[in-house]
Write a protein that holds these residues in place. Structure first.
Motif: not given
Length: 462
Positions: A290-294, A320-327, A343-347, A378-380
């Motif tokens: 799941x982390x790799x898919x994220x 448009x949203x500046x950060x990715x907060x992944x559900x 902040x999933x985009x920076x992890x 955005x949701x995975x």
């Protein structure tokens, strides 16, 4: 001299207006410490233990387990200060009632702090008569330890009659329910404190109207000479409230407001699985799939930011949203929840794995906070864990898209011009057609599939 202070259901944040009492953690007559949890409530977002900012003896509780209370309704009263003698817990004359000032709020009987996430304010002193026929309350000393106690039943307030003046309703959800179902709130008898009308009261009034209508419709059939048909078997009725009600409302709103579309593609995940295996064999914390898919989703959203957005319907604007907060969708005993990794985009993959594990365990234990469940962009949705290949998921309103991942299983696949058995997964993207057209959605999904098939593609953007 003891003071009897009232603790009301605090603002639980995130726009929540009511909560259901799941379990009382204290009984009348118990001694409570400052900021000790006294009740467990279920909101539309999470299970929450609510701490009381007062220390003393519990003199009254309001609401049985299973009762819904609006924010601001009394939860319990606590006798603080004094010696705990019975005469100090009885009602004093109005002119003798002590006043609690702002300075008194920061005392040994009140935490003085705003409880994080609950928004409690300073205490308000109120004199309440303790029922003299209740010996457990009259004889409970403030300093005595709470051992071998017997819970004392608390009588619910009597409902009031119909209203000619302002209708006692706090919750806007209750007003909306009554308006949508054609219920006149002036004719509803409130069962809450001081006649406050709760959702249960509106539902009871609605059930009474439906029963009356059914009886009226059945009346001619009773008088008819022909034999009446056998009565239909009544099915089980499960109230849509709490988490289940919140999910139902959100899904209904998504289907009503969002013109969604779905596209999908099969992808060869053999190389991705091999890359994950190599990472874990190299030592260190294990990396989840799941982390790799994220990570792949975060990079895809950086290339296609249209899908990391929301629509302001009133203003007719795409935001448009500046950060990715992944559900990510998580199934729990209480129902479906969507915790959010901020902040999933920076992890890193390790950080994502750790955060997914933390939120998943909290979801199973029912301890997610409102902050853990809000703010997603955005949701995975990994529905492959249920053993299915594909789905057309409903967009998690107010987001603009959701990526669905089916199970990864061996299938015949043409690889490098030859038929081979490969690890194949179906990926599906449901998106809000207002934020982009099919070309953008297809480009996003194709990039995700390319990264799944060839993880080295990610090296171009690392």
């Amino acid at each position: 001299m003891a003071q009897v202070l009232e603790f009301k259901l605090p603002d639980l944040g995130e726009g929540l207006t009511e909560a259901e009492i799941v379990r009382w953690l204290v009984a009348v007559g118990d001694v409570v410490a400052i900021d000790q949890p006294v009740v467990e409530v279920e909101t539309a977002k999470a299970m929450v233990e609510v701490p009381c900012p007062y220390g003393g003896v519990v003199t009254a509780r309001y609401g049985e387990e299973g009762t819904e209370l609006p924010v601001g309704a009394p939860l319990l009263t606590v006798a603080v200060g004094g010696t705990g003698a019975p005469e100090e817990l009885t009602e004093a004359a109005p002119e003798a009632a002590p006043k609690v000032t702002a300075a008194d709020a920061v005392s040994s009987e009140y935490s003085g702090n705003v409880l994080v996430g609950y928004g409690t304010a300073g205490p308000v002193a109120r004199r309440r008569r303790v029922q003299r026929e209740n010996p457990a309350v009259a004889q409970a000393p403030v300093a005595a330890p709470a051992v071998a106690r017997t819970p004392v039943a608390v009588k619910a307030p009597e409902p009031v009659a119909g209203h000619d003046g302002p209708v006692p309703v706090i919750s806007p959800l209750v007003r909306k329910l009554a308006r949508d179902r054609g219920i006149d709130l002036r004719e509803v008898r409130g069962s809450g404190p001081e006649g406050l009308i709760l959702r249960a009261d509106v539902e009871l009034a609605l059930a009474a109207l439906e029963q009356s209508a059914a009886a009226a419709a059945a009346a001619p059939a009773v008088a008819a000479p022909v034999a009446a048909p056998a009565p239909a078997v009544a099915g089980e009725r499960i109230p849509l409230r709490g988490l289940r009600g919140a999910v139902a409302d959100k899904l209904s709103r998504s289907r009503t407001e969002i013109p969604d579309a779905t596209c999908w593609v099969d992808a060869d995940a053999t190389e991705l699985m091999a890359a994950r295996r190599a990472m874990n064999e190299a030592g260190g914390p294990k990396i989840s799939l799941l982390a790799l898919l994220a990570r792949i989703c975060a990079h895809a959203l950086a290339r296609f930011p249209e899908l990391n957005s929301t629509v302001d319907t009133a203003a007719r604007e795409i935001v448009r949203l500046p950060a990715v907060h992944l559900g990510f969708a998580a199934q729990t005993p209480r129902g479906l929840v969507v915790p959010v990794v901020k902040d999933a985009g920076t992890r890193t993959a390790e950080s994502l794995t750790e955060e997914f594990a933390r939120l998943t365990e909290s979801a199973r234990q029912g301890t997610l906070t409102p902050a853990d469940l809000t703010g997603g962009t955005f949701t995975l949705n990994n529905y492959g864990v249920f053993g299915v290949d594909g789905s057309t998921p409903i967009v998690n309103h107010p987001e603009a898209a959701m990526l669905g991942v089916g199970r990864i299983i061996p299938k015949p696949w043409v690889h490098q011009g030859e038929l081979a058995v490969r690890q194949v997964v179906q990926l599906s993207l449901t998106f809000d057609h207002r934020v982009c057209d099919g070309g953008t959605a297809g480009g996003f999904l194709r990039y995700v599939a390319d990264c799944v098939e060839q993880p080295a593609v990610l090296l171009r953007t690392l």
